[in-house]
Design an enzyme around this catalytic site. Structure first.
Site, PDB file in Angstrom:
ATOM      1  N   ASP A  97     -20.950  48.678  37.865  1.00 40.02           N
ATOM      2  CA  ASP A  97     -21.533  47.652  36.995  1.00 40.02           C
ATOM      3  C   ASP A  97     -21.810  46.410  37.839  1.00 40.02           C
ATOM      4  O   ASP A  97     -20.886  45.800  38.382  1.00 40.02           O
ATOM      5  CB  ASP A  97     -20.539  47.350  35.871  1.00 40.02           C
ATOM      6  CG  ASP A  97     -21.063  46.283  34.929  1.00 40.02           C
ATOM      7  OD1 ASP A  97     -22.243  46.377  34.566  1.00 40.02           O
ATOM      8  OD2 ASP A  97     -20.317  45.362  34.595  1.00 40.02           O
TER       9      ASP A  97
ATOM     10  N   THR B  20     -27.987  44.172  34.886  1.00 42.05           N
ATOM     11  CA  THR B  20     -27.374  43.216  35.828  1.00 42.05           C
ATOM     12  C   THR B  20     -27.719  43.558  37.271  1.00 42.05           C
ATOM     13  O   THR B  20     -27.962  42.681  38.080  1.00 42.05           O
ATOM     14  CB  THR B  20     -25.846  43.205  35.670  1.00 42.05           C
ATOM     15  OG1 THR B  20     -25.377  44.537  35.661  1.00 42.05           O
ATOM     16  CG2 THR B  20     -25.439  42.537  34.384  1.00 42.05           C
ATOM     17  N   THR B  21     -27.753  44.867  37.580  1.00 40.47           N
ATOM     18  CA  THR B  21     -28.087  45.260  38.960  1.00 40.47           C
ATOM     19  C   THR B  21     -29.573  45.023  39.220  1.00 40.47           C
ATOM     20  O   THR B  21     -29.946  44.493  40.260  1.00 40.47           O
ATOM     21  CB  THR B  21     -27.728  46.741  39.193  1.00 40.47           C
ATOM     22  OG1 THR B  21     -26.406  46.955  38.729  1.00 40.47           O
ATOM     23  CG2 THR B  21     -27.791  47.078  40.657  1.00 40.47           C
TER      24      THR B  21
ATOM     25  N   ASP C 128     -21.895  47.683  27.698  1.00 41.69           N
ATOM     26  CA  ASP C 128     -23.315  47.472  28.037  1.00 41.69           C
ATOM     27  C   ASP C 128     -24.220  48.096  26.978  1.00 41.69           C
ATOM     28  O   ASP C 128     -25.173  47.479  26.511  1.00 41.69           O
ATOM     29  CB  ASP C 128     -23.635  48.084  29.412  1.00 41.69           C
ATOM     30  CG  ASP C 128     -23.115  47.214  30.552  1.00 41.69           C
ATOM     31  OD1 ASP C 128     -22.418  46.221  30.258  1.00 41.69           O
ATOM     32  OD2 ASP C 128     -23.383  47.528  31.721  1.00 41.69           O
TER      33      ASP C 128
END
Length: 531
Positions: free
Chosen positions: A61, A97-98, A391
Site C-alpha cells: 500500500d 496512492t501509488t 481502500d
C-alpha cells in the site's frame, strides 16, 4: 561573500541548478521506490520499525510505505510533498496512492529533461503542465459512464471497481468474495461516506475465504460470569466510569486506626458507596451495561443479581462505535437518568468465531451498521487484508456519491495522453515541449503496470497507442494474458473520482518541487559544554 556572513556558521545553501537537481533526484528516488508495487502484479515491501519490538509490516500500500519512511536528505525532504499527496489521496478517496506518486515522479523526470534544454520552470508549469492537465481532465470527463439510474448496472459497476481495486492487493486470490463483502457493506450505508459504522474485526485462524459480513455490531469481549448470555430488546447504557473502588484506594493519604474493625468499617463504607452507584445505574431501567473501565467482582455480582449484562473494559474505539450504532451516548455520571441517552438493539448474544467468544448486537438502531470479520493465517496477513479492504470501502463509498466510472488497466492514461498529444501539436512555442512531456509522463503508468507484470512494455504501449487511435476503443493492458485486452469485456473499472484526484494532486506536487531554486540548510544546534 555577503550571504556567507549572513548565515550562521555551518549553515549551507545550494542554489539554482544544483538545488533543483537535488530536489528532482530526491522525488524521483521515492517514486522509484514505490513503483514496483503498482498494478495487479506489484510486489510487496517489508518495513521494519526502529522502535521497541522492531515490528515488521508487509505491505504494498503506497500510503503505508511512504508514511513509514524517515528521510534525512534535505533534498528528499522536499519530496515529503509527495508523501503528503499520497496521504491526502488515501484519506480523500482511499486508493490510487501509488499511482499518484509514480505519476508525480514521472512529471519531474520529464521536467528535468526540459530544464536541461534551457526551458524555464515557469514555462513548464504555467504554459505546459497546467494546459495539459485541463485538457486531460476534459478528455476523461467526456468518456465517463454513469449508471446511477439503473440500479443493477450500477451494482455491477461497483463490483467491477471493487474487483479492480482488490486485484493489486493481498486479497486478489479471493477478490470475488471480498468485492461482494465490500459492495454489500457500502450499499448498507445508503449513500453516506461515514465508514465508522462498518467495523472490521481481525481474528487469526482459518483462511481469508472464511471472512464474512455480519449485520449489526460485534464487540470483542466475553460476557462475565453468572450473567445472562442472551438479552432481547436490550436497553444499553454505555459508560466510561470507575467501577473498581470496592477496595480502599486512598493514594498518598495516611489513615491511622486503632483496631481492625475500623479498617473493616472503612471498607464497608467504600462498598456501600459502590452499591449506591450501582443502584443509580440500575435505576436507568437498563438490561445491559457496557463500561470502558474495569468492573470489579462486587458490582458485577450486583448487576448479575438484577439480571443485567455487564461488559467491562470495552476498548474506547469499540464503545464509541457501539454508542454510535445503538443510538446512545457515553455517560459518566448517573444522577439524572432523564438526561442520559440509552442505546437500543433487538438482541444481544454470545457467539463463537474460531476459538474466541464475542458479543453480538443485532437489530441495532443505526440500520446500516455492520461488521466485517476477517480471518487469516497470521496477523501480518490480517493487517494487510484490513488495509486492502479499507481502500476498497473508501473507493466504493466515494463512488456511491459520485457515480461516474471509467475503464481501468491503463485505458484512462492512454485516453488522456492521446488528447494531450494533440494539444501539443496545436500549441506554438516552448510550451508544446512541456505538454508533450506531460503526455509521456501519463504513459508511464501503463508502462509500469506492464513492467511489473514482467511483460514487454515497449511493445504493449505501442500497440495500445495504435488501438487508441480507433474511435470508441476500450483497449487497456490485460496483465493475465499479457496482451492488449478489451476492458469492457474484462470488467476492469475505476472510479472517476480516484483518477481525477491522481491527476490533479500529482501535477500540483510536481509543480511545487519544480519551483524550488534554492535549498538552505540551517546549522545544527551545538551542545553547550557544561564542564
Amino acid at each position: 561573500m555577503a550571504i556567507e556572513r549572513l548565515l550562521k556558521d555551518d549553515a549551507t545553501e545550494e542554489k539554482g541548478e544544483r538545488a533543483r537537481m537535488a530536489s528532482f533526484i530526491g522525488a524521483m528516488a521515492i517514486a522509484d521506490l514505490v513503483k514496483t508495487t503498482l498494478g495487479p502484479k506489484g510486489m510487496d515491501k517489508i518495513l521494519q520499525s526502529t522502535g521497541r519490538g522492531r515490528s515488521v509490516t508487509v505491505t504494498n500500500d503506497g500510503a503505508t510505505i511512504l508514511k513509514s519512511l524517515h528521510i534525512d536528505n534535505p533534498a528528499a525532504k522536499v519530496f515529503e510533498t509527495i508523501a503528503d499527496i499520497s496521504k491526502v489521496q488515501d484519506d480523500e478517496v482511499g486508493d490510487g496512492t501509488t499511482s499518484v506518486v509514480v505519476f508525480a515522479g514521472e512529471l519531474l523526470r520529464e521536467a528535468e529533461k526540459l530544464v536541461m534544454a534551457n526551458i524555464h520552470p515557469m514555462t513548464i508549469i504555467a504554459g505546459g503542465y497546467r494546459m495539459a492537465v485541463e485538457c486531460a481532465r476534459n478528455a476523461l470527463l467526456q468518456r465517463t459512464m454513469d449508471n446511477k439510474e439503473d440500479s443493477d448496472k450500477f451494482k455491477s459497476d461497483l463490483m467491477n471497481i471493487a474487483r479492480t481495486t482488490l486485484s493489486s492487493k493481498i486479497l486478489s486470490q479471493d477478490k470475488e468474495h471480498f468485492a461482494k463483502l465490500a459492495v454489500d457493506a457500502v450499499l448498507r450505508l445508503k449513500g453516506s461516506t461515514n465508514l465508522e459504522s462498518i467495523q472490521i474485526i481481525k481474528k487469526a485462524g482459518g483462511s481469508l475465504k472464511d471472512s464474512f459480513l455480519d449485520e449489526g455490531f460485534i464487540l470483542d469481549k466475553k460476557i462475565g460470569l453468572g450473567q445472562p448470555k442472551r438479552i432481547e430488546n436490550a436497553k444499553i447504557l454505555v459508560a466510561n466510569t470507575a467501577m473498581d473502588t470496592d477496595k480502599v484506594k486512598i493514594y498518598g493519604a495516611r489513615v491511622r486506626v486503632d483496631s481492625m474493625t475500623k479498617v473493616a468499617q472503612i471498607e464497608a463504607a467504600e462498598k456501600e458507596k459502590m452499591r449506591e452507584k450501582v443502584q443509580k445505574i440500575i435505576g436507568h431501567g437498563i438490561n445491559c451495561f457496557v463500561n470502558r473501565q474495569l468492573i470489579y467482582n462486587f458490582p458485577e455480582e450486583l448487576f448479575a443479581e438484577s439480571g443485567i449484562l455487564a461488559i467491562e473494559h470495552a476498548d474506547f474505539d469499540g464503545i464509541e462505535r457501539l454508542a454510535l450504532v445503538t443510538g446512545g451516548e457515553i455517560a459518566s455520571t448517573f444522577d439524572n437518568p432523564e438526561s442520559v441517552k440509552l442505546g437500543h438493539c433487538k438482541l444481544i448474544e454470545e457467539i463463537m468465531i474460531g476459538e474466541d467468544k464475542l458479543i453480538h448486537f443485532s437489530g441495532v438502531e443505526m440500520g446500516q451498521a455492520c461488521t466485517i470479520v476477517l480471518r487469516g493465517a497470521s496477523f501480518h496477513v490480517l493487517d494487510e487484508a484490513e488495509r486492502s479492504l479499507h481502500d476498497a470501502l473508501c473507493v466504493l463509498s466515494q463512488t456511491v456519491n459520485d457515480t461516474r466510472v471509467l475503464f481501468g488497466g491503463g485505458w484512462p492514461e492512454m485516453v488522456m495522453a492521446k488528447e494531450v498529444d494533440e494539444l501539443a501539436r496545436k500549441t506554438p512555442g516552448k510550451k508544446s515541449h512541456a505538454i508533450e512531456a506531460f503526455s509521456r509522463a501519463l504513459q508511464a503508468i501503463p508502462t509500469t503496470i506492464a513492467d511489473n507484470a514482467g511483460l514487454d512494455s515497449a511493445e504493449l504501449i505501442s500497440q495500445l497507442r495504435a488501438e487508441h487511435h480507433k474511435v470508441g476503443t476500450c483497449a487497456g493492458i490485460d496483465v493475465i494474458t499479457g496482451t492488449v485486452g478489451d476492458m469492457q469485456k474484462l470488467g476492469i473499472s475505476e472510479a472517476f473520482k480516484v483518477k481525477q484526484a491522481v491527476l490533479l494532486s500529482a501535477t500540483e506536487a510536481a509543480e511545487m518541487i519544480l519551483r524550488v531554486d534554492e535549498i538552505i540548510t540551517c546549522a545544527p544546534r551545538k551542545r553547550e559544554d557544561r564542564m
